[in-house]
Design an enzyme around this catalytic site. Sequence first.
Site, mmCIF file in Angstrom:
data_model
loop_
_atom_site.group_PDB
_atom_site.id
_atom_site.type_symbol
_atom_site.label_atom_id
_atom_site.label_comp_id
_atom_site.label_asym_id
_atom_site.label_seq_id
_atom_site.Cartn_x
_atom_site.Cartn_y
_atom_site.Cartn_z
ATOM 1 N N THR A 16 0.851 -1.191 0.000
ATOM 2 C CA THR A 16 0.000 0.000 0.000
ATOM 3 C C THR A 16 0.885 1.238 0.000
ATOM 4 O O THR A 16 2.047 1.188 0.404
ATOM 5 C CB THR A 16 -0.959 0.019 1.208
ATOM 6 O OG1 THR A 16 -0.230 0.325 2.398
ATOM 7 C CG2 THR A 16 -1.710 -1.297 1.353
ATOM 8 N N GLY A 17 0.349 2.334 -0.484
ATOM 9 C CA GLY A 17 1.148 3.547 -0.594
ATOM 10 C C GLY A 17 2.217 3.411 -1.660
ATOM 11 O O GLY A 17 3.297 3.991 -1.564
ATOM 12 N N ALA A 18 1.913 2.644 -2.711
ATOM 13 C CA ALA A 18 2.926 2.264 -3.702
ATOM 14 C C ALA A 18 3.024 3.193 -4.903
ATOM 15 O O ALA A 18 3.739 2.884 -5.849
ATOM 16 C CB ALA A 18 2.659 0.837 -4.180
ATOM 17 N N SER A 20 4.309 6.231 -4.810
ATOM 18 C CA SER A 20 5.465 7.116 -4.679
ATOM 19 C C SER A 20 6.282 6.733 -3.447
ATOM 20 O O SER A 20 5.874 5.876 -2.669
ATOM 21 C CB SER A 20 5.003 8.577 -4.558
ATOM 22 O OG SER A 20 4.247 8.755 -3.363
ATOM 23 N N ILE A 22 8.644 5.515 -0.470
ATOM 24 C CA ILE A 22 9.112 4.218 0.026
ATOM 25 C C ILE A 22 8.305 3.078 -0.573
ATOM 26 O O ILE A 22 8.866 2.040 -0.926
ATOM 27 C CB ILE A 22 9.051 4.182 1.568
ATOM 28 C CG1 ILE A 22 10.072 5.153 2.160
ATOM 29 C CG2 ILE A 22 9.277 2.769 2.100
ATOM 30 C CD1 ILE A 22 9.915 5.383 3.653
ATOM 31 N N SER A 145 8.476 5.229 10.987
ATOM 32 C CA SER A 145 9.203 6.444 10.668
ATOM 33 C C SER A 145 10.065 6.781 11.870
ATOM 34 O O SER A 145 9.807 6.311 12.977
ATOM 35 C CB SER A 145 8.195 7.570 10.413
ATOM 36 O OG SER A 145 8.813 8.831 10.398
ATOM 37 N N TYR A 158 1.074 13.830 12.250
ATOM 38 C CA TYR A 158 1.715 12.679 11.614
ATOM 39 C C TYR A 158 2.545 11.911 12.651
ATOM 40 O O TYR A 158 2.508 10.683 12.701
ATOM 41 C CB TYR A 158 2.587 13.153 10.453
ATOM 42 C CG TYR A 158 3.247 12.041 9.677
ATOM 43 C CD1 TYR A 158 2.549 11.360 8.684
ATOM 44 C CD2 TYR A 158 4.566 11.675 9.921
ATOM 45 C CE1 TYR A 158 3.151 10.340 7.955
ATOM 46 C CE2 TYR A 158 5.181 10.664 9.205
ATOM 47 C CZ TYR A 158 4.467 9.996 8.223
ATOM 48 O OH TYR A 158 5.065 8.987 7.512
#
Length: 185
Positions: A16-18, A20, A22, A145, A158
């Site tokens: 997921t989050g693929a 852009s 990482i 993170s 965040y």
Amino acid sequence: MSVRLKPLSEQTIVITGASSGIGLATARRAAEQGAKVVLVARNDEALQEAAHMIEVRGGKAKAIAADMAEDDAPARIGAFCAEHFGPFDTWVNDAAAAIYAKVEDTTMEEHRRVFDVGYFGLVNASIFAAGQLRERGGALINVGSVLSERTMIYQGVYSAMKHAVRGFTDALRMELEADEAPVSV
């Protein structure tokens, strides 16, 4: 219980989050190593381009647009993966929304969006993936993170979300270990 993972070249990986950052770098690298990758993000155009570029370089990739804040997203992604590549071996949760603002200038709607995607979406996907992986073994990777452990000015929302991700991931890992589930977290 010792968890045995397939070699990367034999794996199917959901990321997921693929579209852009990482997530995209992870998808490219896994595909270079022979893994079949399912790319997930909200931006369908960017996903299709990323999948196409992986395939042009000889990799195997499929893309599905999904908002991880939607409750049915993990099940839809799992079904899409099964249809195209079979069951997944690894699930990577990297989707997130970020706000760069002072905490007191951030609306509650913005707070909720950051948590809906980055925390609640991750929790929902993690529980789905762990349920599937309990049966056959595999890996769940929740991307944290440096802000999982410290807070930065203008990234308070965040940072708070990433702190929550770390706490949840540690708890899930310990529970799966206690159950002797064949899942690496």
